[in-house]
Each structure stands twice: as C-alpha cells, then as structure tokens.
Design an enzyme around this catalytic site. Structure first.
Site, PDB file in Angstrom:
ATOM      1  N   SER A  28       0.845  -1.202   0.000  1.00 22.76           N
ATOM      2  CA  SER A  28       0.000   0.000   0.000  1.00 22.76           C
ATOM      3  C   SER A  28       0.879   1.250   0.000  1.00 22.76           C
ATOM      4  CB  SER A  28      -0.934  -0.005   1.208  1.00 22.76           C
ATOM      5  OG  SER A  28      -0.166   0.044   2.392  1.00 22.76           O
ATOM      6  N   PHE A  30       3.264   3.914  -2.621  1.00 24.99           N
ATOM      7  CA  PHE A  30       2.837   4.827  -3.686  1.00 24.99           C
ATOM      8  C   PHE A  30       2.133   4.078  -4.824  1.00 24.99           C
ATOM      9  CE2 PHE A  30       6.158   7.397  -1.692  1.00 24.99           C
ATOM     10  CZ  PHE A  30       5.468   8.588  -1.560  1.00 24.99           C
ATOM     11  N   GLU A 186      20.137  15.172   1.662  1.00 28.92           N
ATOM     12  CA  GLU A 186      19.093  15.746   2.530  1.00 28.92           C
ATOM     13  C   GLU A 186      19.410  15.467   3.997  1.00 28.92           C
ATOM     14  OE1 GLU A 186      15.532  14.092   0.726  1.00 28.92           O
ATOM     15  OE2 GLU A 186      15.380  15.803  -0.628  1.00 28.92           O
TER      16      GLU A 186
HETATM   17  C1  FAD Z   1      14.554   7.436   2.367  1.00 28.16           C
HETATM   18  C2  FAD Z   1      13.883   7.520   1.020  1.00 28.16           C
HETATM   19  C3  FAD Z   1      13.739   8.743   0.402  1.00 28.16           C
HETATM   20  C4  FAD Z   1      13.138   8.839  -0.852  1.00 28.16           C
HETATM   21  N1  FAD Z   1      12.985  10.075  -1.430  1.00 28.16           N
HETATM   22  C5  FAD Z   1      12.337  10.176  -2.605  1.00 28.16           C
HETATM   23  C6  FAD Z   1      12.093  11.456  -3.178  1.00 28.16           C
HETATM   24  O1  FAD Z   1      12.466  12.483  -2.623  1.00 28.16           O
HETATM   25  N2  FAD Z   1      11.402  11.498  -4.353  1.00 28.16           N
HETATM   26  C7  FAD Z   1      10.976  10.366  -5.000  1.00 28.16           C
HETATM   27  O2  FAD Z   1      10.341  10.457  -6.047  1.00 28.16           O
HETATM   28  N3  FAD Z   1      11.215   9.151  -4.481  1.00 28.16           N
HETATM   29  C8  FAD Z   1      11.874   9.023  -3.304  1.00 28.16           C
HETATM   30  N4  FAD Z   1      12.095   7.794  -2.764  1.00 28.16           N
HETATM   31  C9  FAD Z   1      11.716   6.606  -3.550  1.00 28.16           C
HETATM   32  C10 FAD Z   1      10.222   6.331  -3.433  1.00 28.16           C
HETATM   33  O3  FAD Z   1       9.823   6.378  -2.084  1.00 28.16           O
HETATM   34  C11 FAD Z   1       9.937   4.988  -4.061  1.00 28.16           C
HETATM   35  O4  FAD Z   1      10.322   5.022  -5.415  1.00 28.16           O
HETATM   36  C12 FAD Z   1       8.463   4.614  -3.923  1.00 28.16           C
HETATM   37  O5  FAD Z   1       8.110   4.511  -2.576  1.00 28.16           O
HETATM   38  C13 FAD Z   1       8.166   3.313  -4.653  1.00 28.16           C
HETATM   39  O6  FAD Z   1       6.814   3.008  -4.475  1.00 28.16           O
HETATM   40  P1  FAD Z   1       6.366   1.498  -4.364  1.00 28.16           P
HETATM   41  O7  FAD Z   1       4.891   1.510  -4.274  1.00 28.16           O
HETATM   42  O8  FAD Z   1       7.018   0.685  -5.419  1.00 28.16           O
HETATM   43  O9  FAD Z   1       7.008   1.003  -2.995  1.00 28.16           O
HETATM   44  P2  FAD Z   1       6.752   1.555  -1.527  1.00 28.16           P
HETATM   45  O10 FAD Z   1       6.188   2.917  -1.531  1.00 28.16           O
HETATM   46  O11 FAD Z   1       8.027   1.338  -0.790  1.00 28.16           O
HETATM   47  O12 FAD Z   1       5.640   0.568  -0.959  1.00 28.16           O
HETATM   48  C14 FAD Z   1       5.882  -0.791  -0.797  1.00 28.16           C
HETATM   49  C15 FAD Z   1       4.864  -1.319   0.211  1.00 28.16           C
HETATM   50  O13 FAD Z   1       4.907  -2.727   0.187  1.00 28.16           O
HETATM   51  C16 FAD Z   1       4.875  -3.220   1.514  1.00 28.16           C
HETATM   52  N5  FAD Z   1       5.518  -4.529   1.485  1.00 28.16           N
HETATM   53  C17 FAD Z   1       6.806  -4.802   1.165  1.00 28.16           C
HETATM   54  N6  FAD Z   1       7.005  -6.122   1.192  1.00 28.16           N
HETATM   55  C18 FAD Z   1       5.823  -6.689   1.526  1.00 28.16           C
HETATM   56  C19 FAD Z   1       5.410  -8.046   1.692  1.00 28.16           C
HETATM   57  N7  FAD Z   1       6.234  -9.080   1.488  1.00 28.16           N
HETATM   58  N8  FAD Z   1       4.135  -8.266   2.067  1.00 28.16           N
HETATM   59  C20 FAD Z   1       3.274  -7.229   2.278  1.00 28.16           C
HETATM   60  N9  FAD Z   1       3.624  -5.941   2.118  1.00 28.16           N
HETATM   61  C21 FAD Z   1       4.882  -5.689   1.736  1.00 28.16           C
HETATM   62  C22 FAD Z   1       5.626  -2.173   2.312  1.00 28.16           C
HETATM   63  O14 FAD Z   1       5.252  -2.216   3.686  1.00 28.16           O
HETATM   64  C23 FAD Z   1       5.172  -0.880   1.635  1.00 28.16           C
HETATM   65  O15 FAD Z   1       4.012  -0.347   2.217  1.00 28.16           O
HETATM   66  C24 FAD Z   1      12.687   7.662  -1.515  1.00 28.16           C
HETATM   67  C25 FAD Z   1      12.826   6.426  -0.888  1.00 28.16           C
HETATM   68  C26 FAD Z   1      13.416   6.342   0.363  1.00 28.16           C
HETATM   69  C27 FAD Z   1      13.553   5.004   1.033  1.00 28.16           C
END
Ligand code: FAD
Length: 435
Positions: A28, A30, A186
């Site tokens: 859940s 982004f 940052e």
């Molecule tokens: C410290 C930090 C700073 C960042 N700064 C920026 C920025 O300034 N600008 C930018 O654009 N991007 C930034 N990013 C990158 C951005 O946050 C990611 O690209 C983005 O969150 C990816 O979205 P996602 O949905 O793929 O994964 P996420 O947003 O990480 O969501 C993954 C979800 O899956 C859940 N999950 C994982 N494994 C499991 C499992 N096995 N079972 C159930 N649930 C699970 C997690 O709990 C989480 O809620 C940053 C990342 C970090 C870590």
C-alpha cells in the site's frame, strides 16, 4: 398465501451467483495505493495487503531520523484511506509466497488469498553492494522503524558524549553518511542543522563543534541524475554548512568502530548511515521470469508479467523502461503512475479490451539541501534553486502527503521549525543502554 395454492405471478429465477473478479494488491505504498484508488467502484473485489497498517511517505523519512517530524506525521492508516470504499478490503500481513499457477498469495499467518488479477507493489529493499559489514553495522533508512532507530541512536550518542567526553576522539560524535544521492544529501543538510542549533543548545556543556558529519560518495559528484550545476550547488551548500564531503571515496568495509575507504583511509565512528544501495524487494526472487541486475522484475510494456497477463508488477519492484528502453528510476512518481496504469489495465481486461503501453510522464526531480536551499529540476529545462527551489520542494511534498491531518501537522511543524529553528521531535524511544 396458503400453502399449496397455485399462484399466477411469474416465477423469477435468480441468475446463478457469479462472484465478482478478485483483485489482490500487495503493498500500500505509492504504487499499490494508486492502483487501489484506480479500482474504486470497478466491478471487482479488491484486497489490499501490506505488512504494515499504514502508507508511508518515504521522501520525508530523513526528517524523522533527524527529529524534524514524528513517525506518524508521515504515515497514514491504510484502513482509513479505504474506509468509504465498498469494494476495497484491507488485510494486514506479510506476503511470503506467490503462486502464479494456482493464482494465490500466502500471508505469514498462513492465510491464502486467491486472485483473478494480482498487482505486486512491494517496493525495494536495502542492498549492501557486497560491502562487508553494511548489514551488521550500518543504519539503513528505508522504513519508519529504521528512521526512529537512527534518531534514537544519534540522540543517544550525544547523551553518552555529554556524560563521558573521553570517547569523542574515538568518533563518538562522528556521523558517516554513505551515499551522495538525494537521501544522503538531505540527511547531511538536516543533521548539520540539528547539531548546530538544537543539540548545541541541549548540550551546552559539550563542544558540539567537535561533532563531524561526513558524507562519502563513490563517484566524483553528489546527486547523480541531476545537472552539473545542481550537483555543484549541493556540494558547495553542504560544505558551507560544515559537512565534510568526500568524493571518489567508495566504502570498502564497515565495522563496529568505523569505516574503511577503498583507498585505505579510515574514519572512526559509531554511526554509519547507509543511504546508498537499493534493490528490488526479495519477493521478486519468488516470481517466474527474468530479473534485472538490481533484482527488478522484467515486465511487458503494459507492466504485466511475461506469460501472466493477470499479474502486474509496478513501482520499485518493476524493471519498467521508457520509450528508449532506458530503465525508469525508482521514484515515487513512477510508482504512482504505474499504479494508476495497472488499475486501468485491469479495467481494460474486464471489458475485454486490449491493454495499453505504460508511458511515464516525467514530473522532474528535486532534493533539499537544508533550510531555504533545494534544487528542483522540472520538465522543459526549468530549474529552481535556493529559496525558490526550497518552496517548490515544500509545496510538492505537502501535496503528495496522504491525509489532511498529516499535511496540517507537517505544515505546522515546518512553520514552527522555520521560525524557531526547533526540531521538536528530539525524543529517544528506546532503551538508551543498548547504544
Ligand atoms: C529514504 C527515502 C527517500 C526517498 N525520497 C524520494 C524522493 O524524494 N522522491 C521520490 O520520487 N522518491 C523518493 N524515494 C523513492 C520512493 O519512495 C519509491 O520510489 C516509492 O516509494 C516506490 O513506491 P512502491 O509503491 O514501489 O514502494 P513503496 O512505496 O516502498 O511501498 C511498498 C509497500 O509494500 C509493503 N511490502 C513490502 N514487502 C511486503 C510483503 N512481502 N508483504 C506485504 N507488504 C509488503 C511495504 O510495507 C510498503 O508499504 C525515496 C525512498 C526512500 C527510502
């Protein structure tokens, strides 16, 4: 009506019960959040599974680690987000396996969730790039518990130094940040401000000028992916804030007592923050098909898995590419747009239509270097720097933060911090004796 009496009314035969197709969304963050929102009101039953009960806003994680914000300022309960949406159910659980042949995922508490469509959005995990000691001794920064743990540690080393100055020459007040990307930059800016203002006042008997913030970067520049001018601005601003920036300085080893650089230099420290390595979530290894070098899952142009048109991988997990076949960066916007695309693709499949190619629309990149200083590189070559860049950075982060309360709290915190220089969340939430 008396029993046995004939009726002249037509008999209405209920159609056979056809359950609505089941969509399981894992994650859940982004990507997953936007996929689920894109399926609100669709003729499907959606289950959103996450190992945490909140959606985390990772771009502000470094502010939690540096006491600028509290952990729940940047997290929002997933159940609250979907409370009003009848076709969305939320499940707390860690997905431990995915069976694409039987079409179900398994959760850590043993529950099986069958699906007709699966959207995988589990994000990324820390990679140590094979450097010995990173997992054992460095602090990663990819989750709320990790950010709180780092904050506890930083505040605790100052407490220790205040009680016994003899360990300061042994690096007690030295903080090494590994990785000069946006998070490292940052974090370095925020740490130098935390130490120079709040901690200087809190620990007035301690000479906080002996504290060091050292940012080590393997290449010859900070902020890879940004323009040279922005990279230079980040370098100059950080150095002006007293951050020691070491370029061309790859790490060779991390130990309990410090780091060794590839050229043999050693820095004694008890605090190494690892912001450098990212690879796909290990769940990628359980999926069939090809993976890229960073572990991301190779997907078809519509983000589905080759051979499995009912399974989509999005966000940091997916090795999606742009028109020129260049890998898309692991950024929030890529995940947000990927989530919306996957929802549209499911709707297309339900309607018997063909799915479309995922096209990423670049909204630009930005990084803050500290108070009143940021670089924002926007589409069309527009670049904002200094205070303007900083205001753009503040506005964008507020807009994308989920939840009205979170936005309000963060805005108030930032305003408070701006006026008073007070990073108010200087609270140790741990057993101090463990450091
Ligand atoms: C410290 C930090 C700073 C960042 N700064 C920026 C920025 O300034 N600008 C930018 O654009 N991007 C930034 N990013 C990158 C951005 O946050 C990611 O690209 C983005 O969150 C990816 O979205 P996602 O949905 O793929 O994964 P996420 O947003 O990480 O969501 C993954 C979800 O899956 C859940 N999950 C994982 N494994 C499991 C499992 N096995 N079972 C159930 N649930 C699970 C997690 O709990 C989480 O809620 C940053 C990342 C970090 C870590």
């Amino acid at each position: 009506m008396s029993p046995g009496r004939a009726t002249t009314r037509p008999v209405v035969v209920a159609p056979p019960h056809r359950p609505r197709p089941r969509v399981v969304i894992v994650g859940s963050g982004f990507g997953g959040l936007n996929a689920a929102l894109g399926l609100v009101g669709a003729p499907v039953e959606v289950t959103v599974v996450d190992r945490d009960n909140y959606h985390g806003f990772w771009p502000l994680l470094y502010q939690v680690a540096t006491a600028g914000l509290g952990p729940d300022d940047i997290a929002h309960p997933v159940r609250a987000i979907f409370a009003g949406h009848q076709n969305i159910t939320v499940r707390l659980g860690l997905v431990t396996s995915v069976d694409v042949d039987e079409r179900h995922v398994e959760l850590d508490h043993g529950e099986l969730l069958p699906y007709d469509y699966l959207i995988l959005a589990v994000g990324s995990s820390t990679s140590d790039f094979g450097i010995p000691g990173v997992f054992e001794h460095a602090f990663p920064l990819k989750s709320l518990p990790e950010a709180v743990r780092l904050r506890n540690h930083i505040l605790t080393v100052f407490e220790r130094a205040d009680a016994d100055r003899s360990a300061i020459p042994d690096g007690l007040l030295t903080i090494v940040l590994a990785g000069g990307g946006p998070t490292g930059v940052e974090m370095a800016g925020a740490l130098s401000e935390l130490i120079g203002t709040n901690l200087a006042l809190d620990f007035r008997h301690l000479d906080v000028t002996s504290a060091r913030v050292v940012l080590v970067e393997a290449t010859d520049h900070l902020l890879g992916g940004f323009s040279e001018r922005s990279q230079h601005e980040a370098l100059t601003t950080l150095r002006n804030k007293g951050v020691e920036v070491l370029l061309n300085a790859p790490l060779a080893k991390v130990t309990e007592h410090g780091v060794t650089l590839a050229d043999g230099r050693e820095i004694t420290t008890r605090t190494v923050v690892w912001t450098a390595g990212v690879r796909a979530n290990p769940l990628a290894d359980l999926l069939p098909g090809e993976k890229r070098r960073n572990g991301t899952v190779v997907v078809l142009p519509d983000l589905s898995l080759p051979g499995h048109p009912e399974v989509f991988a999005i966000g940091d997990l997916a090795g999606s590419v742009d028109k020129r076949e260049n890998a898309l960066p692991q950024l929030a916007q890529v995940a947000i747009q990927g989530g919306r695309h996957a929802a549209r693709a499911v709707r297309s499949r339900l309607a018997g239509k063909a799915t479309r190619t995922f096209r990423y629309h670049d909204h630009g990149i930005m990084a803050t270097i500290g108070r009143q200083s940021a670089v924002a590189e926007l589409p069309g070559g527009l670049t904002l720097r200094g205070s303007l860049g900083w205001m753009a950075w503040l506005a964008v982060h507020l807009v994308f933060l989920v939840g009205f309360r979170n936005r309000l709290v963060v805005l108030v915190n930032w305003a408070w911090n701006y006026v008073t220089w007070d990073r108010a969340s200087r609270v140790i939430l741990d057993d101090i004796h463990r450091v």
